[in-house]
Design an enzyme around this catalytic site. Structure first.
Site, short mmCIF file in Angstrom:
data_model
loop_
_atom_site.label_atom_id
_atom_site.label_comp_id
_atom_site.label_asym_id
_atom_site.label_seq_id
_atom_site.Cartn_x
_atom_site.Cartn_y
_atom_site.Cartn_z
CD GLU C 27 26.54 57.75 20.07
OE1 GLU C 27 27.77 57.77 19.89
OE2 GLU C 27 25.89 58.75 20.45
CB SER C 57 20.91 61.73 18.70
OG SER C 57 20.84 61.60 17.31
CD GLU C 58 26.60 61.95 21.55
OE1 GLU C 58 26.11 62.81 20.78
OE2 GLU C 58 27.44 61.12 21.20
CG PHE C 81 34.86 58.98 24.52
CD1 PHE C 81 34.49 58.26 23.40
CD2 PHE C 81 36.14 58.81 25.03
CE1 PHE C 81 35.39 57.39 22.79
CE2 PHE C 81 37.05 57.94 24.43
CZ PHE C 81 36.68 57.22 23.31
CG ASP C 83 36.01 63.67 26.81
OD1 ASP C 83 37.01 64.39 27.01
OD2 ASP C 83 36.01 62.46 27.05
CG HIS C 127 37.89 61.51 22.35
ND1 HIS C 127 37.89 62.67 21.62
CD2 HIS C 127 36.99 60.71 21.76
CE1 HIS C 127 37.03 62.56 20.62
NE2 HIS C 127 36.46 61.38 20.68
#
Lengths: 370, 292, 333
Positions: C27, C57-58, C81, C83, C127
């Site tokens: 991204e 859209s991880e 990230f 996370d 994060h």
């Protein structure tokens, strides 16, 4: 009143930037909001604006690496002003008093019981190191060594008493306690009633048959036979120890006088105040009760027992397994054969053959006191 | 006509292998479970007829035996694999839901292979192979988020991806109307993906539809969806069917194999049936013997 | 003086230049923005068409990466990230690392998923995490976590172009601007390569002999440990710190050899305490060296709870120079 120009907060991710270039020459009069220099982060280049009016006095150099909040310039009210007055006072006294020793030195001093404070006072201005502490602890140990001589606890000969749970053991333990080079570790005795008990603090571990296993396990350095009543028993026990390869030691009270050129075998018990004159030779496994006096050049064999205060004159030869009572006197040059028995109080004026018993004919009546 | 014959044989082959698997399961020779595609055979057979086995790719799911057989026909490799035998296509390690032969990949996580297939399509496009990736999905999988993430990317990047939705009305034990809002066929259209609805029990119709969309995809027009209406005759997985038997019987009336049989010569069909049945019986019996 | 970030940028560029099958998806990674942490800056310009900006859209993009890898490409997926690794867990655990095994070793999945991890910037609970603990023990997954004693660009290049198993590549966000530490006047720095391509970095703050304490750590904790070691040199406290490049596979022999150099071991990690990296290593150390330890292995990790945004509160939760020093001195007492 001067103003300082600090590096502003750059972005959430960084607190450092490089001063790329000054946009304005030193000494220039700038107004609030004017760009004075450009800094660069990993993300972007950033203009730094003057927070107020003033004459620019740069503090940081082009190419310098700066941290958020760091002073990059001072804006002077007047061109000739001293910028130093505007700069925040160079860090209030750096930390506290200078430290006198390293943290490691402190840890080691605690472990070795060294007085760190005293040591630091001896070396003013120096930061005491671990090596200093170790050296200090070692010199203390040197003094202790002198006092202790060569016989530290761990290096005393460990002695096992065979048959020593009775009176004989007590006097032997008393002698051992007074030497500097021996200590009694245990007693073995065939009298079951003594097992598990202690004699003068030394434990009776069991019957004499335990000696071999204890020897194999290295639990003692040498043994001594305490049996004093029977020369045959004494010899038997001694021989069985030797056969098993067990070492035998001498127990000689420190009060014993040993003159020049005396030789002694092993396994001998020599009680307090004995006197061994010059050139006396004594074999193995003999018991000399307190006060036994052996004059010069006399020779004693093995496994003999002497009661208290016997005195042998010069050049007397005693065989092996000879039993003396108390207070026996022997004139010089006589020979006493093996297994002879000399009762108490005898004065020998002639030699005694082997296996003979000396009988004293004396009229001795005991009647009521007048 | 000759295509009908091929279709008949292929679909029958799938049907008989699936039935054998159910039998082997009852005999205790298969561990775990099997998800059979009884009643849905027309879809893989029709779709694969439009594909190029040399360069295309098929991504399949937990109910993939029909896809597998339509693609490579290796019944022995499939049955041995499901029986956990070393001569299975994946050495007995993958089993029913995790199969791989050249160009064919399946996995048992619902919707997961659709995402992987999207990536495969991107690879084919990037490497200029001209290959098309076909991903099979059930209606149940249309509730998984990964499916929409993938549709979005496939449409955005104009990937050579064909999604074949086998709308067999049931997700495990649940009727699709209890799981989905709106109209299922409208969903891909929301991404601008052309969606063709077709009778999944009519192998000729499926084949025609596939033959129409695959070349367009191959030419670079972007992804498309074939939405096939069908019915799952067998249970979701072995032995867990609680549906109304009458409903199932009604569906049997539209049996895809019966459908194509009606267009063929009866005698020919009987002979073909004997042949296919014989083949399947022989290979299954051989495996039964080895397994004993 | 190269920074961690510059090293990564260069490593990526070298990988792209070496093999046309290398692609990067993520991204906001196109120029001029070049990624949230700028790791891909310049890449889309230098290699047009091979750097693809994706929707948010991880799970989807890791699935796409898996598919690309299966079909012969060498994709790198950037997750903005660390996370957000929770979103990609299914694609990693049930897809990427399993295909090779399920398909009887007939396919490879040379996928690299790289992501910034760690706290210390006040980004808050969702994060700032170091979630690698969730992936420790997943079979078939290589996990790389360079410190600033490593050359992260070379490690990344190796992960992309190497043997071809799925790799999770964790970059500590606070290390991006840090200068790589190759040499220092007060530290001896060396490399031990037990796992080919992934050397462990070893730092010692004394000139010869054995340490008083061995520290095992990885990734961003190096920024806290190195200055501490430098200051402890002046206190004569001898510390050996070893930073493996990989969390798995574990360079066990190297770590145990370092632990055996003395009788006190401290393990430091930024993930939350409990069922952590340290627990695994401590067990291995007890098995190999337990009888000789003067004290139990000490483990220091983040307090198990949310990571607060306020600086003073955050520093109480995450291990830092102060808490590491306290733990170390306690170990020596």
């Amino acid at each position: 009143m001067s103003t300082v120009v600090k590096l502003p907060h750059l972005n959430a991710n960084e607190d450092q930037a490089t001063l790329t270039r000054w946009s304005v020459a030193p000494g220039t009069r700038v107004r609030a909001g004017e760009v004075v220099c450009v800094v660069e982060t990993t993300k972007t280049a950033l203009d730094v604006e003057a927070p107020g009016d003033g004459f620019l006095h740069p503090v940081a150099a082009e190419g310098a690496r700066l941290t958020t909040g760091q002073v990059v310039a001072v804006l002077l009210d007047n061109p000739g002003d001293d910028p130093a007055t505007a700069l925040p006072s160079a860090g209030a006294s750096e930390a506290t008093e200078a430290r006198r020793w390293t943290k490691k030195a402190e840890m080691v001093a605690q472990r070795l019981h060294v007085d760190l404070d005293a040591l630091a006072r001896v070396h003013p201005g120096k930061v005491i190191s671990e090596a200093d502490v170790v050296a200090a602890s070692r010199s203390a140990a040197d003094v202790a060594d002198l006092v202790d001589d060569r016989y530290t606890q761990g290096r005393r000969e460990r002695v096992l008493l065979i048959g020593g749970a009775g009176g004989g053991g007590v006097i032997a333990l008393d002698c051992i306690a007074r030497t500097l080079h021996q200590r009694a570790v245990a007693i073995l005795d065939n009298n079951g009633a003594t097992h598990g008990k202690r004699v003068m603090g030394v434990p009776v571990l069991g019957p004499t048959s335990l000696a071999e296993e204890m020897w194999k396990r290295g639990e003692f350095d040498a043994a001594i036979v305490i049996v004093t009543s029977s020369v045959d028993e004494r010899r038997r026990v001694f021989d069985s120890l030797v056969e098993k390869g067990i070492a035998l030691t001498n127990v000689i009270d420190p009060s014993v006088t040993v003159r020049a050129n005396v030789s002694i075998g092993r396994g001998n018990l020599v009680m307090p105040e004995c006197f061994l004159s010059s050139c006396v030779r004594i074999g193995d496994n003999n018991f000399l009760a307190a006060g036994t006096m052996i004059e010069h050049h006399s020779v004693i064999g093995d496994h003999c027992t002497f009661g208290p205060r016997c005195a042998l004159s010069g050049a007397v030869t005693v065989g092996s397994r000879v039993k003396f009572g108390m207070g026996v006197l022997v004139e010089p040059y006589l020979a006493i054969g093996d297994e002879a028995l000399i009762p108490s109080g005898v004065t020998l004026t002639q030699s005694v053959e082997a296996r003979s018993t000396v009988k004293v004919h004396r009229n001795q009546a005991i009647r009521e006191r007048d | 006509m000759s295509q009908d014959r091929e279709f008949f044989r292929s679909m029958l082959h799938i049907r008989l292998v699936e039935e054998s698997l159910l039998a082997l399961f009852s005999e205790g020779l298969i561990r775990g479970t099997v998800h059979t595609c009884l009643g849905q055979e027309a879809i893989p057979v029709g779709v694969v007829s439009a594909l190029d086995k040399a360069r295309d790719v098929v991504c399949s799911n937990h109910r993939g035996h029909g896809h597998f057989l339509a693609w490579c026909g290796d019944a022995r490799g499939l049955v041995a694999e499901i029986m956990g035998r070393p001569e299975g296509v994946c050495g007995g390690i993958g089993g029913s839901q995790h199969l791989h032969v050249k160009g064919f990949y399946s996995n048992g996580i619902l919707g997961g292979m659709f995402g992987v297939g999207t990536g495969m399509a991107l690879a084919e496009k990037a490497q200029g192979t001209g290959g098309v990736v076909t991903a099979f999905l059930g209606d149940g999988a249309l509730a998984e988020g990964i499916v929409y993430e993938s549709m979005n990317m496939a449409a955005l990047w104009k990937l050579p991806l064909l999604a074949v939705v086998e709308h067999n009305q049931y997700a495990q034990s649940t009727h699709w109307k209890l799981e989905h809002a709106g109209q299922l066929a409208e969903r891909p259209r929301a991404f601008g993906i052309p969606t063709t609805v077709v009778d999944g029990n009519d192998v000729a119709a499926v084949s025609r539809a596939a033959a129409q969309v695959v070349p367009a995809i191959r030419a670079g027009s972007g992804p498309q969806v074939l939405f096939c209406e069908t019915y799952r005759i067998g249970p979701h997985s072995k032995g867990d069917d609680l549906r109304d038997p009458a409903e199932i019987d009604t569906a049997r009336l539209r049996d895809p194999i019966a459908g194509v049989r009606s267009r063929l010569d009866a005698a020919w069909c009987a002979a073909a049936e004997r042949e296919v049945a014989g083949e399947v019986t022989r290979l299954v019996d051989a495996l039964r013997k080895v397994a004993a | 003086m190269t920074t961690y970030l510059a090293s990564l940028q260069e490593g990526l560029a070298r990988a792209f230049a070496a093999d046309p099958r290398v692609y990067l998806l993520g991204e906001d990674i196109l120029d001029p923005y070049g990624g949230a942490f700028k790791v891909s800056k310049g890449l889309s310009t230098a290699f047009p068409g091979r750097v693809i900006t994706t929707p948010i859209s991880e799970a989807g993009i890791v699935a796409v990466g898996t598919g690309m890898a299966l079909r012969g490409m060498r994709p790198v997926i950037e997750i903005m990230f660390g996370d957000f690794l929770t979103l990609v867990a299914d694609q990693i655990v049930n897809h990427a690392v399993k295909f090779r095994g399920m398909y009887a070793d007939r396919v490879r999945v040379p996928l690299v998923v790289r992501t910034p991890v760690g706290g210390g910037r006040g980004y808050g609970a969702t994060h700032s995490q170091s979630l690698e603990k969730m992936f420790l023990g997943v079979p078939g997954l290589t996990i790389v976590a360079p410190s600033h004693l490593h050359d992260p660009g070379t490690l990344l290049e190796h992960a992309i172009l190497g043997d071809g198993d799925p790799t999770l590549f964790l970059e500590h966000k606070l290390l991006y601007p840090a200068a790589l530490l190759a040499t220092s006047p007060s530290l001896r720095i060396s490399r031990v390569e037990e796992i080919p391509g992934y050397p462990s970095a070893v730092a010692e703050n004394y000139d010869s002999g054995n340490p008083d304490v061995t520290i095992l750590s990885y990734g961003g904790m190096s920024r806290e440990i190195m200055p501490l070691m430098e200051s402890l040199r002046g206190e004569e406290i001898r510390v050996l710190a070893v930073f493996p490049a990989t969390l798995q596979p574990v360079p066990s022999k190297t770590l145990i050899d370092c632990a055996k150099r003395c009788e006190r071991v401290l393990i430091v990690e930024e993930g939350t305490a409990g069922f952590d990296w340290g627990a695994e290593l401590a067990t291995r150390i007890y098995e190999a060296h337990g009888a000789k330890l003067a004290k139990p292995v000490r483990r220091l990790a983040a307090h198990p709870g949310v990571i607060p945004t306020a600086t003073h509160l955050e520093s109480r939760v995450l291990p830092g120079r102060g808490s590491i020093e306290s733990a170390l001195l306690e170990l020596m007492s």
